[in-house]
Enzyme design. Structure first.
Site, PDB file in Angstrom:
ATOM      1  N   ARG C 281       0.874  -1.180   0.000  1.00 25.86           N
ATOM      2  CA  ARG C 281       0.000   0.000   0.000  1.00 25.86           C
ATOM      3  C   ARG C 281       0.904   1.220   0.000  1.00 25.86           C
ATOM      4  NH1 ARG C 281      -2.248   1.347   5.399  1.00 25.86           N
ATOM      5  NH2 ARG C 281      -0.742   3.028   5.196  1.00 25.86           N
ATOM      6  N   HIS C 285      -3.190   5.131   4.361  1.00 24.38           N
ATOM      7  CA  HIS C 285      -4.391   4.321   4.421  1.00 24.38           C
ATOM      8  C   HIS C 285      -5.567   5.059   3.790  1.00 24.38           C
ATOM      9  CE1 HIS C 285      -7.634   1.805   5.797  1.00 24.38           C
ATOM     10  NE2 HIS C 285      -8.178   2.851   6.412  1.00 24.38           N
ATOM     11  N   TYR C 294       4.135   5.536  11.443  1.00 26.82           N
ATOM     12  CA  TYR C 294       4.327   4.111  11.699  1.00 26.82           C
ATOM     13  C   TYR C 294       5.201   3.353  10.699  1.00 26.82           C
ATOM     14  CZ  TYR C 294       0.226   4.002   8.550  1.00 26.82           C
ATOM     15  OH  TYR C 294      -0.639   4.193   7.515  1.00 26.82           O
TER      16      TYR C 294
HETATM   17  C1  LIG Z   1     -15.238  -4.188  11.453  1.00 29.03           C
HETATM   18  C2  LIG Z   1     -14.324  -3.041  11.225  1.00 29.03           C
HETATM   19  N1  LIG Z   1     -13.352  -2.777  12.122  1.00 29.03           N
HETATM   20  C3  LIG Z   1     -12.537  -1.723  11.941  1.00 29.03           C
HETATM   21  C4  LIG Z   1     -12.657  -0.901  10.856  1.00 29.03           C
HETATM   22  C5  LIG Z   1     -11.745   0.302  10.688  1.00 29.03           C
HETATM   23  N2  LIG Z   1     -10.798   0.100   9.592  1.00 29.03           N
HETATM   24  C6  LIG Z   1     -11.053   0.551   8.348  1.00 29.03           C
HETATM   25  S1  LIG Z   1      -9.884   0.091   7.236  1.00 29.03           S
HETATM   26  C7  LIG Z   1      -8.991  -0.730   8.423  1.00 29.03           C
HETATM   27  C8  LIG Z   1      -7.743  -1.465   8.019  1.00 29.03           C
HETATM   28  C9  LIG Z   1      -7.998  -2.487   6.954  1.00 29.03           C
HETATM   29  O1  LIG Z   1      -6.812  -3.095   6.541  1.00 29.03           O
HETATM   30  P1  LIG Z   1      -6.771  -4.168   5.380  1.00 29.03           P
HETATM   31  O2  LIG Z   1      -7.910  -5.100   5.503  1.00 29.03           O
HETATM   32  O3  LIG Z   1      -5.426  -4.754   5.338  1.00 29.03           O
HETATM   33  O4  LIG Z   1      -7.050  -3.340   4.045  1.00 29.03           O
HETATM   34  P2  LIG Z   1      -6.174  -2.199   3.372  1.00 29.03           P
HETATM   35  O5  LIG Z   1      -6.623  -0.912   3.988  1.00 29.03           O
HETATM   36  O6  LIG Z   1      -4.771  -2.509   3.638  1.00 29.03           O
HETATM   37  O7  LIG Z   1      -6.515  -2.225   1.922  1.00 29.03           O
HETATM   38  C10 LIG Z   1      -9.610  -0.612   9.663  1.00 29.03           C
HETATM   39  C11 LIG Z   1      -9.085  -1.161  10.909  1.00 29.03           C
HETATM   40  C12 LIG Z   1     -13.687  -1.216   9.958  1.00 29.03           C
HETATM   41  N3  LIG Z   1     -13.895  -0.481   8.846  1.00 29.03           N
HETATM   42  N4  LIG Z   1     -14.484  -2.289  10.151  1.00 29.03           N
END
Ligand SMILES: Cc1ncc(C[n+]2csc(CCOP(=O)(O)OP(=O)(O)O)c2C)c(N)n1
Ligand SMILES: Cc1ncc(C[n+]2csc(CCOP(=O)(O)OP(=O)(O)O)c2C)c(N)n1
Ligand SMILES: [Mg+2]
Ligand SMILES: [Mg+2]
Ligand SMILES: [Mg+2]
Lengths: 66, 325, 393, 393, 325
Positions: C281, C285, C294
């Site tokens: 990525r 984020h 981080y």
């Molecule tokens: C159930 C839930 N918990 C927490 C979040 C908050 N949140 C949004 S994106 C994220 C990280 C997701 O990481 P990943 O699945 O690796 O996807 P990436 O962003 O790397 O594409 C979090 C913790 C959420 N949207 N839904």
């Protein structure tokens, strides 16, 4: 001031609980009190007027404690 | 005393709690090195080590289960759920496990040390997945305590009391106020009582009740009402479970009127419980129906947030309607 | 496996652990950074038109991301999420699908969405949550969706689409459709209980789903090594008895190849397949995030070289399918187009007040009608406080 | 694994699936049906006293199960669950633990509970939910628990104890205790999202937990092959980067050996270990269940021969550690004792009315006090309608 | 007409729905060959094949997620959650997904065909993990419909209506009545309306309101009250969401009094919502406070179930208290 007569038995009053309390405190059957509000709503004034005898037959109906 | 915003007050409370007791451990998604997406746990890993402040994998049910286990062992986990909207995957662990742990075991085991911290509420253009106020979902659950602070001073004192509480607590943090609400906060350790509402202003004609981020909004409405000569008594409920029936009932017995405001949708919201209890407790004192000013019965919208919310104008109108009924 | 326990029945008499890393799954790589193929690799069959569509989709997304992040910085939209570094993963996989295959995405898959034909205007309307947005302005930016092009509307709660994809694909099978469902999710979301439920149910009920995990190293600030201890996500496939393949997610040829093969297998056998894309990525984020808290600039720089768009561009140039100048001009044009579309979309009105209560149910329930009527009355009292709606009632 | 994706970095250039059964985990077997060891197998070190305690625990449970199922049939208790066929799994594993290790069980682990020293009276008090029950009569029969012997009170919702065990063990580690947590669950419960969460978190946070899956072929009526498509549950260990071992759950020596090894490893390395016990749920799911609706008598008969108690008995007899007649007499005595204890327990009063509201919180909240007072007043009005409490208020 | 118990009526409804529409699919834990632990899906696999009636792995969140996906594709999943006590692992899928599916997509997608069937309630010596009545947990969720039948005839008609409803429905089945409640049920297809309460008996002095298994209990209380000369109006709410405010309000305007009974604990239970709404709607008509007769604010007990429950005697006392206030 026109003197209204007390309402017949079986009529149900429209009144807030606080007004109902006043009626209780004054030993008045709220359902007999003519209301001056919309749709005959009974206000505190109406209860007081009822008690102070401006309404005919008001004193005739003392509430017996249960 | 120091000027702190709500995040700083929360961070300060966590810091004091961790310093005071080795058993206090903070964790959740992004809670470790990064200090949480809102930075409530900022610097705690640096200060207390990775073992006591850490990132978890992305699993709310896991976080809650893990917290239950730690608390059952006797430690004091302070687990963060990143947004209250994402607390639902943990619902079973909280409602079926946390809440019933002590009861079901006949007090052989308990998870009394546990605190779930979670940012809730709207007003941040977050739509229905970053704005929910789910307190009522939990308020139907004997065994839980539920606390919502309205400002930094309250947040610190109530969070410290929650951490020190022998019962599990869900601590809902009004994220809209995280940085927006700033105030004087004592630097030392102090607790504010759980289960006690606070009468913030006395008045004679109508009681106005709310909690958390809505306090600011109802204060505004109360100001408007006072300006046109309506005397309001203003109460911050602070604890949703157990809630302070006596303080509210006493107030309503005096004023004869009650307006309740909350962010969550009307139907099934906690205002219903309050109204139901108060109409019974204060029946003969009621001069007008108890009114609820709440979110609409829809998911929290994005585009028309202003229209949706239980704002000061709707509350002001309700206060007038209550008094002029 | 014929015992009731549904497990291997071979025997040992000496206690020994199976290692937690007993299974190591290699990564499929076809295209090198310089646009040439790895030795021994063969490019998947790909006609020029498709290849160019793939490329143009990647550049579209690249430019869109750049512009819209800018728009967010200017305060014109409230939120944005880039897919920088993962364009090949989402475009390459989408290109391997049939247009009627259902796409259930997480939120960073605008590549797949664009490949399906979501128009620039549609992107903009969603991002500005205006009244032309297909989603009626109800969700935060990037929560796209379109029934017409079989792209399920994004839902923020992570992982929820995973068991849903199993159910959707099972329904496709029952309906006798020759289509699969692809389900994208991050390596972070793969920690959710829904991941376990979805993969297991798809395997048991033989649903033709492609579970496409975008392992991009981070879930917001949480690095993958604080997310799990296994060998990536792919190694979990064996836990579900599911065919699995791992690909270099910055290599569009590898992604395309693997997805095509997985789709064929899934459809022919009514079985799910797990794919893991290994990429990085590259951006933050989201627009709310600052990765400098981080991870190091050095790490980012290292991975920035691993650019999926540049790599494919070189491939196309070498193949003679792309003209350097024309491409540069097209990208410039795209920048203009996006700016124009943005200006149009931000002026389109917000959805009408009736949409505060529509779609909660198929038809509004009486209580909602009552609440809307009450609200309208209130707005009429304070028109200035509700400028968006008061003028239009 | 040094890349940010936390995954293997080996490369292939030709697309190929990793099979869903790429990893096949053998089953550790030491003791044969006839009480002799498999060729090449060595029995774990086990002194006579321990071996006899293990055996007596198994017979205790066997007899208790038989008697209490009978008591349920007679309507004396409302519900019961046997562990027929899985005595070795629960007793053998418990015997390999330290007495202060925490046991978090599902509900069919009375073997482990008894091994820890739960007394006959304690069993009975729980089964009759009387006022002497440690759990204050609050849960259905078999939901045992005891703080004193480190046996977490059972919770009916399946799988919930799995992430809890991770947290508990993590706390043990933080406290510097030289103890592990063992977490038992069925192959059915292993489908819950909590399973995934618990194993992953234990691996990531390095918690010394033994995840002990009792794969007994059924979850109520659902056979294991409708529960998952992987190779049992053990193959999931690799998905969590976790050491794993599979054992014959009817072979107490194998279970003991594997658990001992797992405990040592977990403690030394602060790491979880996954164990899978392969056995057969010989009885009905519970007293409410009739398996004839979903499996054949033949299948049951086949497995009945695979009796874990008989097998260990033969081993002990051959070793000369057990006397046939004395054993038979002891079992007869046990039957008597259980009957006696049952008669006593069923006459013990139900918990007092104050326990309707105790333990909801550490101290009853005012609303609960109010509700109790109101209830008492009501009961005083209708004493006959509430005979259990009205006489004792 | 045929005599059926509630299970037979439910089974019959499912059978008719599956026969009528290929898109109807039943699944859940042990639902397939075995026909469910209560046998509500008995013989359906035999009749409609394994593809349309099947066992799922043991994962409620998976069942709910799978159901959401099938429904989004346009099919009509009727998913069983084995006990309502075990619906909480599916809470996120139901509250955040099912309920918001149509809204969040602007009607691009919906899960309208979906029904969750689940046995709820106590009276079976099941303790707190086999006795819960969690309707109020869901009633705070716009987008869901919630239905609770009181007898076999109602169960069949309401279940068929739920299956045919364009919105997702949670259908709570009073398991205590599965075999205990027997009645005449038409053999053919019929629907009963969702969102409409039923006035089961008219009366003048007090309105008594309940739903599901409690109907039997309040009927008994009403009989006792009538025997001492109190005229009661008895209402079965039938739908919790949306609930029929008009019918209840009309009744209370007439009687001036309301007693609400439910199995679930008092605090945060749905009676609160009803009382709050009715005190507002019928304020000037109320002769006495609205009373709630509910479970205690504890987990559902095992040993002292009789004492805990909202039984006919407590209801009778409340009726008297309401009238004699
Ligand atoms: C159930 C839930 N918990 C927490 C979040 C908050 N949140 C949004 S994106 C994220 C990280 C997701 O990481 P990943 O699945 O690796 O996807 P990436 O962003 O790397 O594409 C979090 C913790 C959420 N949207 N839904
Ligand atoms: C969350 C949850 N869902 C459903 C149930 C109902 N239930 C009780 S036991 C059981 C089967 C469990 O099977 P398994 O885990 O294999 O354990 P076994 O009974 O074979 O020992 C089910 C479905 C439950 N107790 N909890
Ligand atoms: Mg990621
Ligand atoms: Mg459990
Ligand atoms: Mg099993």
């Amino acid at each position: 001031v026109a003197v209204a007569s007390s309402l017949p038995a079986g009529h149900k009053a429209l009144a807030s609980p606080a007004v109902r309390r006043l009626a209780r405190e004054l030993s008045v059957d709220i359902h007999r009190v003519p209301g001056t509000g919309p749709k005959g709503r009974v206000f505190k004034n109406d209860v007081q007027a009822f008690v102070s005898g401006t309404v005919s037959g008001a004193v005739a109906a003392p509430v017996v404690p249960v | 005393m120091a000027k702190m915003n709500m995040l700083q007050a929360i961070n300060n409370a966590l810091d004091l709690a961790m310093a005071k007791d080795d058993g206090v451990v903070c964790f959740g998604e992004d809670v470790g090195h990064f200090g949480g997406v809102f930075r409530a746990t900022s610097k705690l890993q640096e200060k207390y080590g990775k073992a006591r402040c850490f990132n978890t994998p992305l699993t709310e049910q896991g976080i809650a289960g893990f917290a239950n286990g730690m608390a059952a062992q006797g430690m004091t986990p302070v687990a963060e759920i990143q947004f209250a909207d994402y607390i639902f995957p943990a619902f079973d662990q909280i409602v079926n496990e946390t809440a019933k742990f002590r009861y079901r075991s006949g007090n052989e085991f308990n998870v009394g040390g546990l605190v779930f911290r979670t940012p809730y509420g709207g007003g941040i253009a977050g739509g229905h997945y970053h704005s929910q106020s789910p307190e009522a979902y939990f308020a139907h659950t004997p065994g839980l305590k539920i606390v919502v602070p309205r400002n930094p001073h309250q947040a610190k004192g109530l969070l410290l009391a929650s951490i020190n509480c022998p019962d599990p607590v869900i601590f809902f943090e009004p994220k809209k106020l995280y940085r927006a609400s700033v105030g004087e906060v004592p630097e030392e350790y102090y607790e504010l009582p759980i289960g006690q509402a606070e009468v913030m202003k006395t008045g004679s004609q109508v009681t106005v009740l709310a909690w958390g981020a809505q306090m600011e909004i109802v204060e505004k409405a109360v100001e408007m009402a006072e300006a046109i000569g309506i005397s309001c008594e203003l109460i911050d409920l602070r604890s949703i479970l157990p809630w302070d029936v006596d303080t509210v009932a006493e107030s309503v017995k005096k004023t004869g009127r009650l307006v309740i405001n909350h962010e969550a949708p009307l139907t099934g919201g906690f205002a219903g419980e309050i109204a139901a209890t108060i109409q019974q407790r204060c029946f003969l004192h009621l001069e007008s129906p108890i009114l609820r000013v709440c979110g609409l019965d829809t998911p929290y919208p994005l585009a028309l947030e202003k229209e949706y919310v239980a704002d000061h104008l709707k509350t002001f109108e309700a206060i007038k309607a209550s008094v002029n009924f | 496996m014929t015992n009731p326990n549904n497990a291997t029945i071979s025997t040992v008499h000496h206690a020994e652990f199976t290692s937690g890393h007993a299974l190591q799954i290699p990564t499929l790589r076809i295209l090198q950074d310089d646009g040439t193929l790895y030795e021994g690799a063969t490019a998947p069959e790909l006609d020029k038109a498709t290849a160019l569509k793939m490329y143009q989709t990647m550049t579209f997304i690249r430019v869109l991301d750049e512009r819209m992040l800018g728009a967010q910085r200017q305060g014109r939209i409230s939120f944005y999420m880039q897919c920088l570094g993962e364009e090949a993963a989402t475009v390459g996989s989408a290109a391997a699908l049939d247009d009627a295959d259902m796409i259930m995405a997480q939120y960073r898959e605008q590549g797949a969405l664009r490949y399906r034909g979501f128009t620039l205007e549609q992107f903009m309307n969603q991002l500005f949550s205006n009244e032309k947005d297909l989603g009626k302005g109800r969700q935060m930016p990037v929560h796209y969706g379109s029934n017409a092009i079989h792209y399920m509307t994004i839902s923020s709660p992570l992982g929820t689409q995973i068991p849903q994809a199993a159910g959707y694909a099972y329904a496709q099978k029952l309906r006798g459709l020759a289509n699969v469902t692809i389900c994208y999710f991050g390596e972070g979301a793969a920690s959710e209980g829904d991941f376990h439920a979805g993969l297991n149910m798809a395997a048991v009920h033989k649903a033709p789903v492609l579970f496409f995990c975008r392992n991009n190293g981070y879930a917001i600030s949480t690095p993958a090594n604080e997310q799990f201890k296994g060998d990536g996500i792919a190694c979990r496939g064996v836990g579900y008895g599911m065919k699995t393949i791992r690909v270099d997610g910055a290599d569009i040829l590898a992604v395309y190849q693997a997805t095509k093969m997985a789709r064929e297998y899934a459809l022919a056998n009514n079985e799910p397949v797990l794919l893991e894309s290994i990429a990085y990525r590259l951006g933050a984020h989201s627009s709310s995030d600052d990765p400098s808290g981080y991870r190091s600039k050095e790490e980012e720089e290292l991975w920035r070289k691993n650019d999926p768009v540049a790599r494919f561009r070189l491939f196309l140039l070498q193949k003679g399918w792309l003209d350097d100048d024309a491409d540069k001009a097209a990208i410039e044009q795209l920048r203009q187009d996006i700016l124009e579309a943005l200006k149009v979309a931000e002026k389109v009105a917000k959805p009408g007040i009736e949409h505060l209560i529509s779609d909660v149910y198929a038809e509004p329930i009486p209580e909602l009608e009552r609440q809307l009527a009450e609200l309208k009355e209130h707005i009429r009292k304070y028109p200035d406080a509700y400028p968006i709606t008061s003028g239009r009632m």
